[in-house]
Design an enzyme around this catalytic site. Sequence first.
Site, PDB file in Angstrom:
ATOM      1  N   ALA A  66       0.869  -1.169   0.000  1.00 22.87           N
ATOM      2  CA  ALA A  66       0.000   0.000   0.000  1.00 22.87           C
ATOM      3  C   ALA A  66       0.910   1.225   0.000  1.00 22.87           C
ATOM      4  O   ALA A  66       2.051   1.167   0.479  1.00 22.87           O
ATOM      5  CB  ALA A  66      -0.880  -0.012   1.244  1.00 22.87           C
ATOM      6  N   GLY A 111       0.489  -4.846   0.923  1.00 21.68           N
ATOM      7  CA  GLY A 111      -0.677  -4.909   0.055  1.00 21.68           C
ATOM      8  C   GLY A 111      -0.408  -5.647  -1.253  1.00 21.68           C
ATOM      9  O   GLY A 111      -1.342  -6.181  -1.870  1.00 21.68           O
ATOM     10  N   GLU A 114      -0.810  -9.188  -0.395  1.00 24.41           N
ATOM     11  CA  GLU A 114      -2.240  -9.401  -0.114  1.00 24.41           C
ATOM     12  C   GLU A 114      -3.062  -9.449  -1.404  1.00 24.41           C
ATOM     13  O   GLU A 114      -4.009 -10.230  -1.516  1.00 24.41           O
ATOM     14  CB  GLU A 114      -2.735  -8.306   0.838  1.00 24.41           C
ATOM     15  CG  GLU A 114      -2.128  -8.480   2.241  1.00 24.41           C
ATOM     16  CD  GLU A 114      -2.368  -7.291   3.149  1.00 24.41           C
ATOM     17  OE1 GLU A 114      -2.015  -6.163   2.743  1.00 24.41           O
ATOM     18  OE2 GLU A 114      -2.904  -7.480   4.247  1.00 24.41           O
ATOM     19  N   GLU A 134       4.446  -5.102   7.526  1.00 24.36           N
ATOM     20  CA  GLU A 134       3.704  -4.035   8.210  1.00 24.36           C
ATOM     21  C   GLU A 134       4.177  -3.781   9.635  1.00 24.36           C
ATOM     22  O   GLU A 134       4.252  -2.640  10.075  1.00 24.36           O
ATOM     23  CB  GLU A 134       2.196  -4.349   8.209  1.00 24.36           C
ATOM     24  CG  GLU A 134       1.507  -4.073   6.883  1.00 24.36           C
ATOM     25  CD  GLU A 134       1.583  -5.229   5.900  1.00 24.36           C
ATOM     26  OE1 GLU A 134       2.382  -6.169   6.131  1.00 24.36           O
ATOM     27  OE2 GLU A 134       0.865  -5.190   4.897  1.00 24.36           O
TER      28      GLU A 134
HETATM   29  N1  COA Z   1       4.604   3.225  -0.710  1.00 17.11           N
HETATM   30  C1  COA Z   1       5.003   4.386  -1.254  1.00 17.11           C
HETATM   31  N2  COA Z   1       6.140   4.523  -1.948  1.00 17.11           N
HETATM   32  C2  COA Z   1       6.920   3.431  -2.075  1.00 17.11           C
HETATM   33  C3  COA Z   1       6.561   2.181  -1.520  1.00 17.11           C
HETATM   34  C4  COA Z   1       5.339   2.105  -0.806  1.00 17.11           C
HETATM   35  N3  COA Z   1       4.895   0.969  -0.280  1.00 17.11           N
HETATM   36  N4  COA Z   1       7.548   1.292  -1.808  1.00 17.11           N
HETATM   37  C5  COA Z   1       8.467   1.955  -2.521  1.00 17.11           C
HETATM   38  N5  COA Z   1       8.102   3.246  -2.687  1.00 17.11           N
HETATM   39  C6  COA Z   1       8.812   4.299  -3.372  1.00 17.11           C
HETATM   40  C7  COA Z   1      10.006   4.800  -2.581  1.00 17.11           C
HETATM   41  O1  COA Z   1       9.616   5.749  -1.610  1.00 17.11           O
HETATM   42  C8  COA Z   1      10.846   5.405  -3.687  1.00 17.11           C
HETATM   43  O2  COA Z   1      10.291   6.645  -4.027  1.00 17.11           O
HETATM   44  P1  COA Z   1      11.280   7.936  -4.314  1.00 17.11           P
HETATM   45  O3  COA Z   1      12.110   7.518  -5.500  1.00 17.11           O
HETATM   46  O4  COA Z   1      10.311   9.032  -4.613  1.00 17.11           O
HETATM   47  O5  COA Z   1      12.084   8.117  -3.068  1.00 17.11           O
HETATM   48  C9  COA Z   1      10.597   4.473  -4.862  1.00 17.11           C
HETATM   49  O6  COA Z   1       9.369   3.783  -4.583  1.00 17.11           O
HETATM   50  C10 COA Z   1      11.677   3.430  -5.048  1.00 17.11           C
HETATM   51  O7  COA Z   1      11.834   2.726  -3.805  1.00 17.11           O
HETATM   52  P2  COA Z   1      13.246   2.586  -3.036  1.00 17.11           P
HETATM   53  O8  COA Z   1      12.940   2.372  -1.587  1.00 17.11           O
HETATM   54  O9  COA Z   1      14.148   3.703  -3.380  1.00 17.11           O
HETATM   55  O10 COA Z   1      13.807   1.244  -3.717  1.00 17.11           O
HETATM   56  P3  COA Z   1      14.834   0.209  -3.072  1.00 17.11           P
HETATM   57  O11 COA Z   1      15.239  -0.688  -4.187  1.00 17.11           O
HETATM   58  O12 COA Z   1      15.881   0.921  -2.307  1.00 17.11           O
HETATM   59  O13 COA Z   1      13.961  -0.639  -2.015  1.00 17.11           O
HETATM   60  C11 COA Z   1      12.017  -1.842  -1.242  1.00 17.11           C
HETATM   61  C12 COA Z   1      12.909  -1.458  -2.462  1.00 17.11           C
HETATM   62  C13 COA Z   1      10.784  -2.555  -1.805  1.00 17.11           C
HETATM   63  C14 COA Z   1      12.797  -2.765  -0.320  1.00 17.11           C
HETATM   64  C15 COA Z   1      11.606  -0.549  -0.493  1.00 17.11           C
HETATM   65  O14 COA Z   1      11.086   0.372  -1.441  1.00 17.11           O
HETATM   66  C16 COA Z   1      10.570  -0.777   0.582  1.00 17.11           C
HETATM   67  O15 COA Z   1      10.880  -1.282   1.623  1.00 17.11           O
HETATM   68  N6  COA Z   1       9.321  -0.341   0.301  1.00 17.11           N
HETATM   69  C17 COA Z   1       8.256  -0.416   1.275  1.00 17.11           C
HETATM   70  C18 COA Z   1       7.743  -1.825   1.419  1.00 17.11           C
HETATM   71  C19 COA Z   1       6.670  -1.891   2.477  1.00 17.11           C
HETATM   72  O16 COA Z   1       6.919  -1.684   3.643  1.00 17.11           O
HETATM   73  N7  COA Z   1       5.432  -2.190   2.050  1.00 17.11           N
HETATM   74  C20 COA Z   1       4.321  -2.336   2.933  1.00 17.11           C
HETATM   75  C21 COA Z   1       3.567  -1.069   3.039  1.00 17.11           C
HETATM   76  S1  COA Z   1       2.214  -1.243   4.168  1.00 17.11           S
END
Ligand code: COA
Length: 261
Positions: A66, A111, A114, A134
């Site tokens: 999400a 999400g 999910e 989460e």
């Molecule tokens: N919501 C909003 N934005 C998200 C996102 C999310 N769930 N997951 C990734 N993004 C965005 C990042 O903020 C980043 O945006 P920016 O370029 O404007 O800063 C972009 O997507 C790229 O992500 P980034 O974190 O730079 O890539 P990465 O390769 O370093 O890491 C992940 C990849 C998936 C490990 C990391 O993005 C992450 O942990 N995301 C969240 C996962 C999460 O907790 N999901 C559950 C949400 S309830």
Amino acid sequence: MSFDNIRVQVDGGIAVLTIDRPKKLNALDNDTIGELRTAVAELSADAGAGVVIVTGAGEKAFVAGADITVLVEQGVVDGVANSKLGQALTLEIEASPKPFLAAINGFALGGGLELALACDVRFASANARLGLPEVSLGIIPGYGGTQRLPRLIGMGPALHMIMTGDPVDAAQAHRLGLVIGVFEPGELMPGVRAAAARILSRGPTALALAKQAARRGAQLPLEQGLALEADLFGMISSTGEMKEGMTAFLDKRKPSWLRRG
Ligand code: COA
């Protein structure tokens, strides 16, 4: 169908529904969920779409969760609403008469996992990572993860994933039964398309009723589930599809199915 955050392509009976926000790793904001719900409703009624494949744009992510920029703002009331919005999408996929296959092409987190859990069958690329992170953000899964993951892989493995928040890799997801097959990244879509084509060759009404029997039956005590199955078995016996399927077998030819929306 025209959308901003998703793409829908229907070709030869197979629909591909792509979540297309690669710069945000295909994170689900409320607009994207709204578009997905519209697409699910339209594909469910589309006779030209026999099977639906759900995937993410780019090579890095299926859906990275999400959208955290939405969740960070939420209070009690919109927290409940955000959860129910995502849950509505998952319920609509499960209630759809069409088979849904998830092609998990990278991160399927929160999400994203999910959404995949609501699909009927899941395949992953070898570089996929699947998890419910989460609790590491100080929240709990809200689009059905606490309910569907234990039902799919068992309480112990599910609670381990939910409580650590750590993702599993594709091989581990396969061992857990979370995905049914793993492909090298370049082979994922051809492999999932082949699986979709196999399903597409089967009776469309039989597929819809078999899915309904399994999905609705899973929520019922066994006796009621069996009663539901018997009713649906009776219903399929009233269709031309049953006649065609069995006559084709006896005639040693491929069945020719009539597709309705
Ligand atoms: N919501 C909003 N934005 C998200 C996102 C999310 N769930 N997951 C990734 N993004 C965005 C990042 O903020 C980043 O945006 P920016 O370029 O404007 O800063 C972009 O997507 C790229 O992500 P980034 O974190 O730079 O890539 P990465 O390769 O370093 O890491 C992940 C990849 C998936 C490990 C990391 O993005 C992450 O942990 N995301 C969240 C996962 C999460 O907790 N999901 C559950 C949400 S309830």
